[in-house]
Design a protein around this motif. Structure first.
Motif, PDB file in Angstrom:
ATOM      1  N   PHE A  82     130.604  11.406 106.260  1.00  0.00           N
ATOM      2  CA  PHE A  82     132.042  11.657 106.379  1.00  0.00           C
ATOM      3  C   PHE A  82     132.794  11.036 105.208  1.00  0.00           C
ATOM      4  O   PHE A  82     133.699  11.659 104.628  1.00  0.00           O
ATOM      5  N   SER A  83     132.412   9.827 104.822  1.00  0.00           N
ATOM      6  CA  SER A  83     133.057   9.160 103.696  1.00  0.00           C
ATOM      7  C   SER A  83     132.785   9.894 102.389  1.00  0.00           C
ATOM      8  O   SER A  83     133.693  10.057 101.551  1.00  0.00           O
ATOM      9  N   ILE A  84     131.552  10.368 102.208  1.00  0.00           N
ATOM     10  CA  ILE A  84     131.215  11.104 100.982  1.00  0.00           C
ATOM     11  C   ILE A  84     132.002  12.408 100.893  1.00  0.00           C
ATOM     12  O   ILE A  84     132.513  12.790  99.835  1.00  0.00           O
ATOM     13  N   LEU A  85     132.129  13.110 102.031  1.00  0.00           N
ATOM     14  CA  LEU A  85     132.833  14.392 102.048  1.00  0.00           C
ATOM     15  C   LEU A  85     134.304  14.211 101.717  1.00  0.00           C
ATOM     16  O   LEU A  85     134.855  14.928 100.867  1.00  0.00           O
ATOM     17  N   THR A  86     134.955  13.267 102.364  1.00  0.00           N
ATOM     18  CA  THR A  86     136.388  13.052 102.106  1.00  0.00           C
ATOM     19  C   THR A  86     136.634  12.550 100.691  1.00  0.00           C
ATOM     20  O   THR A  86     137.607  12.957 100.042  1.00  0.00           O
ATOM     21  N   LEU A  87     135.757  11.696 100.183  1.00  0.00           N
ATOM     22  CA  LEU A  87     135.936  11.190  98.819  1.00  0.00           C
ATOM     23  C   LEU A  87     135.729  12.296  97.789  1.00  0.00           C
ATOM     24  O   LEU A  87     136.476  12.382  96.803  1.00  0.00           O
ATOM     25  N   THR A  88     134.739  13.161  98.016  1.00  0.00           N
ATOM     26  CA  THR A  88     134.498  14.271  97.089  1.00  0.00           C
ATOM     27  C   THR A  88     135.675  15.230  97.066  1.00  0.00           C
ATOM     28  O   THR A  88     136.117  15.671  95.984  1.00  0.00           O
ATOM     29  N   LEU A  89     136.198  15.562  98.231  1.00  0.00           N
ATOM     30  CA  LEU A  89     137.364  16.449  98.289  1.00  0.00           C
ATOM     31  C   LEU A  89     138.579  15.803  97.632  1.00  0.00           C
ATOM     32  O   LEU A  89     139.353  16.478  96.936  1.00  0.00           O
ATOM     33  N   SER A  90     138.755  14.511  97.834  1.00  0.00           N
ATOM     34  CA  SER A  90     139.887  13.809  97.227  1.00  0.00           C
ATOM     35  C   SER A  90     139.778  13.816  95.703  1.00  0.00           C
ATOM     36  O   SER A  90     140.773  14.041  95.002  1.00  0.00           O
ATOM     37  N   ARG A  91     138.586  13.577  95.190  1.00  0.00           N
ATOM     38  CA  ARG A  91     138.389  13.591  93.739  1.00  0.00           C
ATOM     39  C   ARG A  91     138.611  14.988  93.167  1.00  0.00           C
ATOM     40  O   ARG A  91     139.210  15.144  92.086  1.00  0.00           O
ATOM     41  N   THR A  92     138.141  16.017  93.888  1.00  0.00           N
ATOM     42  CA  THR A  92     138.320  17.391  93.411  1.00  0.00           C
ATOM     43  C   THR A  92     139.792  17.769  93.377  1.00  0.00           C
ATOM     44  O   THR A  92     140.278  18.362  92.404  1.00  0.00           O
ATOM     45  N   LEU A  93     140.528  17.435  94.435  1.00  0.00           N
ATOM     46  CA  LEU A  93     141.955  17.755  94.478  1.00  0.00           C
ATOM     47  C   LEU A  93     142.721  16.987  93.417  1.00  0.00           C
ATOM     48  O   LEU A  93     143.603  17.547  92.748  1.00  0.00           O
ATOM     49  N   THR A  94     142.391  15.718  93.232  1.00  0.00           N
ATOM     50  CA  THR A  94     143.074  14.920  92.215  1.00  0.00           C
ATOM     51  C   THR A  94     142.819  15.472  90.820  1.00  0.00           C
ATOM     52  O   THR A  94     143.746  15.595  89.994  1.00  0.00           O
ATOM     53  N   SER A  95     141.569  15.818  90.523  1.00  0.00           N
ATOM     54  CA  SER A  95     141.236  16.387  89.221  1.00  0.00           C
ATOM     55  C   SER A  95     141.959  17.716  88.993  1.00  0.00           C
ATOM     56  O   SER A  95     142.459  17.986  87.895  1.00  0.00           O
ATOM     57  N   SER A  96     142.032  18.544  90.040  1.00  0.00           N
ATOM     58  CA  SER A  96     142.719  19.842  89.902  1.00  0.00           C
ATOM     59  C   SER A  96     144.204  19.658  89.635  1.00  0.00           C
ATOM     60  O   SER A  96     144.796  20.390  88.833  1.00  0.00           O
ATOM     61  N   ILE A  97     144.820  18.676  90.288  1.00  0.00           N
ATOM     62  CA  ILE A  97     146.253  18.426  90.083  1.00  0.00           C
ATOM     63  C   ILE A  97     146.510  17.904  88.671  1.00  0.00           C
ATOM     64  O   ILE A  97     147.479  18.296  88.010  1.00  0.00           O
ATOM     65  N   LEU A  98     145.628  17.026  88.190  1.00  0.00           N
ATOM     66  CA  LEU A  98     145.808  16.481  86.845  1.00  0.00           C
ATOM     67  C   LEU A  98     145.659  17.550  85.771  1.00  0.00           C
ATOM     68  O   LEU A  98     146.343  17.515  84.737  1.00  0.00           O
ATOM     69  N   VAL A  99     144.777  18.508  85.989  1.00  0.00           N
ATOM     70  CA  VAL A  99     144.498  19.535  84.980  1.00  0.00           C
ATOM     71  C   VAL A  99     145.428  20.740  85.131  1.00  0.00           C
ATOM     72  O   VAL A  99     145.499  21.580  84.222  1.00  0.00           O
ATOM     73  N   LEU A 100     146.146  20.848  86.250  1.00  0.00           N
ATOM     74  CA  LEU A 100     146.955  22.038  86.526  1.00  0.00           C
ATOM     75  C   LEU A 100     147.941  22.380  85.415  1.00  0.00           C
ATOM     76  O   LEU A 100     148.039  23.559  85.031  1.00  0.00           O
ATOM     77  N   PRO A 101     148.699  21.424  84.838  1.00  0.00           N
ATOM     78  CA  PRO A 101     149.617  21.819  83.745  1.00  0.00           C
ATOM     79  C   PRO A 101     148.894  22.427  82.550  1.00  0.00           C
ATOM     80  O   PRO A 101     149.411  23.361  81.919  1.00  0.00           O
ATOM     81  N   PHE A 102     147.695  21.935  82.229  1.00  0.00           N
ATOM     82  CA  PHE A 102     146.934  22.495  81.119  1.00  0.00           C
ATOM     83  C   PHE A 102     146.347  23.866  81.492  1.00  0.00           C
ATOM     84  O   PHE A 102     146.181  24.714  80.624  1.00  0.00           O
ATOM     85  N   SER A 103     146.026  24.056  82.782  1.00  0.00           N
ATOM     86  CA  SER A 103     145.495  25.347  83.216  1.00  0.00           C
ATOM     87  C   SER A 103     146.535  26.447  83.126  1.00  0.00           C
ATOM     88  O   SER A 103     146.214  27.593  82.776  1.00  0.00           O
ATOM     89  N   LEU A 104     147.780  26.120  83.453  1.00  0.00           N
ATOM     90  CA  LEU A 104     148.843  27.116  83.445  1.00  0.00           C
ATOM     91  C   LEU A 104     149.445  27.331  82.060  1.00  0.00           C
ATOM     92  O   LEU A 104     150.269  28.235  81.895  1.00  0.00           O
ATOM     93  N   SER A 105     149.059  26.521  81.096  1.00  0.00           N
ATOM     94  CA  SER A 105     149.616  26.664  79.752  1.00  0.00           C
ATOM     95  C   SER A 105     148.527  27.017  78.739  1.00  0.00           C
ATOM     96  O   SER A 105     148.360  28.185  78.374  1.00  0.00           O
ATOM     97  N   PHE A 106     147.750  26.032  78.309  1.00  0.00           N
ATOM     98  CA  PHE A 106     146.786  26.258  77.234  1.00  0.00           C
ATOM     99  C   PHE A 106     145.671  27.215  77.650  1.00  0.00           C
ATOM    100  O   PHE A 106     145.274  28.091  76.869  1.00  0.00           O
ATOM    101  N   LEU A 107     145.142  27.054  78.865  1.00  0.00           N
ATOM    102  CA  LEU A 107     144.055  27.927  79.302  1.00  0.00           C
ATOM    103  C   LEU A 107     144.519  29.369  79.414  1.00  0.00           C
ATOM    104  O   LEU A 107     143.824  30.302  78.959  1.00  0.00           O
TER     105      LEU A 107
END
Length: 327
Positions: A82-107
């Motif tokens: 349960f801890s691994i699942l929630t931590l993995t999802l949290s890391r994925t969501l955080t990474s997606s939010i951090l990269v989102l401005p670059f995804s909508l512009s440069f990419l």
């Protein structure tokens, strides 16, 4: 009368689509190099986000909100899993939010330039800025709809998985072996559904650039084109995603690991990091070319079906019309 979409065999095999895409990239390398440079900021942000996620203030906040949500759903997992699942999802969501401005512009700018080059009758012709804007606007709207679609698919899959776990537990099958089997089956189905969704979203972006569809209607057009050809689309997407994962692993091994061992940043690390990020941009460019080639093949097969009189399907100006089913 209900309109049926017969499966039209795709003449070109997946490896031929990949070979044609790589040949197109090498044939017009001078133009696609500019696209790779446009995607370089996104590549750097995406590679660095995986390293910077543990230091982001968003990670504990997202993890703090996910834990009670999973607890409320009665997810019957062991505390460690349960801890691994929630931590993995949290890391994925955080990474997606951090990269989102670059995804909508440069990419998106890089993908728009690639689609613009490939949509020309003769790629060596110089594309105009006005045509670039006419392509970028529908692609941007479609990408925003793609993000909502991916979020909806993830939420739906997890909701169905929660219901399946609770239903199985209500029937008395609460042993660790049965729960683990259900979890493995659910993970495989989730991976297949998410992979099909991503392929559809990539085709929707190409449809927006080539045929000027935007938003939901581009996604609908992509769903129509990919119908009956999902296996081919997945077979084409797997090698490209493996290449992206390999470049990410190379960055972690050559740059991040070297920085952790040296405890200081040296000049050659930066040069090597830029080189790996440029490799990542090249793979992103090839991925877009593969999506364009797949879109062209699917559209050609779709038109063949119309010419053979099997069906006639029309999407125009936001309207979906079943015109006629011919004998």
């Amino acid at each position: 009368m209900e309109l049926e979409f017969p499966s039209i065999p795709l003449e070109v095999r997946p490896w031929k689509i990949l070979r044609t895409s790589i040949h197109t990239f090498l044939q017009n390398y001078q133009y696609f190099t500019i696209s790779a440079l446009l995607a370089l900021p996104f590549s750097l942000a995406n590679l660095l986000s995986q390293t910077l996620v543990p230091f982001s203030p968003l990670l504990p906040k997202i993890h703090l909100h996910l834990q009670p949500l999973f607890h409320a759903s009665n997810f019957p997992l062991s505390p460690k899993l349960f801890s691994i699942l929630t931590l993995t999802l949290s890391r994925t969501l955080t990474s997606s939010i951090l990269v989102l401005p670059f995804s909508l512009s440069f990419l998106l700018i890089a993908k728009t330039s690639i689609i613009q080059i490939l949509s020309l009758q003769k790629p060596p012709l110089q594309p105009s800025f006005s045509s670039f804007l006419s392509i970028y606007n529908p692609i941007l709207l479609t990408q925003i709809c793609n993000l909502f679609l991916i979020l909806s698919v993830n939420a739906t899959c997890f909701s169905l998985l929660f219901l399946a776990f609770n239903f199985l537990e209500g029937l008395g099958y609460s042993s660790p072996a049965s729960l683990l089997s259900l979890f493995a089956t659910g993970f495989i189905l989730y991976s297949l559904i998410l992979a099909n969704t991503i392929v559809t979203c990539n085709l929707a972006l190409v449809s927006s650039g080539v045929e000027k569809y935007a938003g939901v209607f581009a996604i609908l057009k992509a769903c129509v084109l990919i119908r009956g050809r999902a296996a081919t689309a997945l077979a084409v997407a797997v090698p490209v995603n493996i290449a992206l994962g390999g470049v990410e692993a190379l960055f972690q091994y050559r740059v991040v690991r070297a920085y952790n061992e040296a405890s200081s940043f040296e000049g050659f690390m930066g040069l090597e990091g830029f080189f790996v990020a440029y490799l990542y941009s090249i793979v992103v460019v090839i991925e877009t070319i593969v999506s364009c080639e797949l879109f062209k093949r699917c559209r050609s097969a779709f038109r063949v079906g119309n010419e053979e009189g099997r069906y006639f399907y029309w999407i125009e100006a936001g309207n979906v019309k079943n015109l006629e089913v011919l004998p």
